[in-house]
Design a protein around this motif. Structure first.
Motif, PDB file in Angstrom:
ATOM      1  N   LYS A  94      -8.484 -14.176 -27.560  1.00 17.23           N
ATOM      2  CA  LYS A  94      -8.217 -12.760 -27.396  1.00 17.23           C
ATOM      3  C   LYS A  94      -9.240 -12.132 -26.449  1.00 17.23           C
ATOM      4  CE  LYS A  94      -4.820 -12.602 -30.392  1.00 17.23           C
ATOM      5  NZ  LYS A  94      -3.431 -12.305 -29.974  1.00 17.23           N
ATOM      6  N   PRO A  95      -8.882 -11.077 -25.721  1.00 19.92           N
ATOM      7  CA  PRO A  95      -9.832 -10.412 -24.822  1.00 19.92           C
ATOM      8  C   PRO A  95     -10.854  -9.590 -25.611  1.00 19.92           C
ATOM      9  CG  PRO A  95      -7.749  -9.215 -24.868  1.00 19.92           C
ATOM     10  CD  PRO A  95      -7.531 -10.470 -25.667  1.00 19.92           C
ATOM     11  N   GLY A  96     -11.838  -9.038 -24.881  1.00 17.10           N
ATOM     12  CA  GLY A  96     -12.811  -8.153 -25.497  1.00 17.10           C
ATOM     13  C   GLY A  96     -14.071  -8.841 -25.998  1.00 17.10           C
ATOM     14  N   VAL A  97     -14.257 -10.122 -25.606  1.00 22.01           N
ATOM     15  CA  VAL A  97     -15.466 -10.858 -26.010  1.00 22.01           C
ATOM     16  C   VAL A  97     -16.186 -11.324 -24.748  1.00 22.01           C
ATOM     17  CG1 VAL A  97     -16.392 -12.810 -27.296  1.00 22.01           C
ATOM     18  CG2 VAL A  97     -14.322 -11.647 -28.117  1.00 22.01           C
ATOM     19  N   SER A  98     -17.479 -11.055 -24.660  1.00 20.38           N
ATOM     20  CA  SER A  98     -18.234 -11.453 -23.468  1.00 20.38           C
ATOM     21  C   SER A  98     -18.309 -12.972 -23.386  1.00 20.38           C
ATOM     22  CB  SER A  98     -19.649 -10.874 -23.513  1.00 20.38           C
ATOM     23  OG  SER A  98     -20.411 -11.496 -24.520  1.00 20.38           O
ATOM     24  N   SER A  99     -18.548 -13.480 -22.165  1.00 16.48           N
ATOM     25  CA  SER A  99     -18.627 -14.932 -21.979  1.00 16.48           C
ATOM     26  C   SER A  99     -19.811 -15.526 -22.743  1.00 16.48           C
ATOM     27  CB  SER A  99     -18.749 -15.260 -20.491  1.00 16.48           C
ATOM     28  OG  SER A  99     -19.913 -14.647 -19.931  1.00 16.48           O
TER      29      SER A  99
END
Length: 345
Positions: free
Chosen positions: A26-31
């Protein structure tokens, strides 16, 4: 699944919701956070979701201060061979003059999603006054880390260490038995923990021998042949008959300084190095030095890293290894050298 989420979240230091977002792409998480979660998953031994299995961490950063000192390539060879036996590949990060500092290498490694851990040898953790922020970041990320060489006490990482006090004790006892009283030390920087330990041990040994260490025969410098040469020139003028060095390159600098002063090793100046790195038996004269057990230390360092990768809590204490004095041709009974003993720097 709920239990697994909780364990991974605790290991990575994030929320269970964040772990769920990573595992479901899912999006919204830093690398950086994503890398931390995936590493935690590997460390705990859980299988990644099918679409993430190709990203399993297989790389280990090996951060070295230099390659000019032969002891570091020797260590890299031992560590690399041990890592390969466990399906891991070392990423060699070497600091050079004008090149990337240690902290930049840490940033680079943390950005790689396949890094399973980092090993440091002779880094800034060995200097009291250096910036240790990047080590603190690694501790917060809970990435497996091992330090090779003595360092500050505040870092929660395993340390694989050659016993610096024993090294100096062996060297000085040898020189005292040869009748030397004007013994000097060529050490690393003043805040360098291994050098601090060597200095403390030297003071204790020479005081017990009835020949207290002369403060004027202590030199602190960078770890290079050139620095060793410059430091030795001063100590020779101050009447030293023997010099104990914190590395073999420093000892080679001492030999060069002795020759440029019109003197000979060991007839006028006895010299002892530290490491027993490659070719020290082939220099002229063959160097008396204190051997670090690099093979055993490298194996122990990899074992400590593997324990963390498997999920064991890291031990924040030292694993001490005993060095060995190797006597060759650069030491002999003391020479008085009265002509130089009277010269002040």
């Amino acid at each position: 699944m709920t239990r697994r989420l909780a364990e991974v979240a605790a290991r990575a230091g994030v929320s269970e919701a964040t772990v769920s977002r990573v595992l479901n792409s899912k999006p919204g998480v830093s690398s950086a956070t994503r890398s931390t979660v995936l590493t935690a998953l590997d460390v705990l031994g859980y299988e990644r979701p099918t679409k993430l299995r190709g990203e399993r961490a297989r790389l280990v950063g090996l951060v070295l201060p230099e390659l000019q000192n032969p002891i570091f390539p020797a260590l890299a060879e031992v560590v690399g061979a041990q890592l390969a036996q466990h399906g891991l590949t070392p990423v060699l990060c070497t600091q050079t003059t004008g090149g990337a500092p240690e902290a930049d290498y840490v940033d680079m490694l943390l950005e790689q999603q396949q890094v399973a851990g980092i090993m440091f040898a002779g880094g800034s953790y060995s200097q009291v006054e250096a910036d240790h922020t990047h080590y603190e970041r690694l501790a917060r990320r809970k990435l497996p880390v091992v330090l090779i060489n003595a360092g500050i006490d505040d870092l929660p990482f395993p340390r694989v260490v050659c016993d610096d006090a024993s090294a100096v004790e062996q060297a000085l006892e040898h020189l005292v038995s040869l009748g030397h009283e004007r013994i000097g030390l060529v050490l690393g920087p003043r805040d360098h923990v291994p050098s601090m330990r060597k200095l403390a041990a030297a003071r204790a040994v020479l005081t017990a021998a009835g020949t207290p260490l002369d403060p004027g025969l202590i030199a602190h410098c960078q770890f290079s042949l050139q620095s060793g040469q410059a430091s030795a020139a001063t100590l020779i003028r101050r009447g030293a008959t023997a010099l104990v060095c914190a590395s073999d390159p420093l000892a080679l600098g001492v030999i060069r300084a002795t020759r440029r002063a019109g003197l000979r090793v060991p007839h006028d100046i006895s010299v002892i190095g530290f490491d027993d790195s490659a070719f020290m038996s082939s220099v002229e004269p063959p160097l008396t030095t204190v051997r670090q057990p690099i093979e055993a230390m490298g194996r122990a360092a990899v074992a400590a890293l593997l324990d963390q990768i498997r999920g064991d809590e890291p031990a924040d204490d030292e694993l001490l290894f005993e060095p060995e004095l190797v006597v060759r041709k650069s030491t002999r009974p003391a020479s008085t050298r009265p002509d130089l003993a009277r010269i002040e720097s």
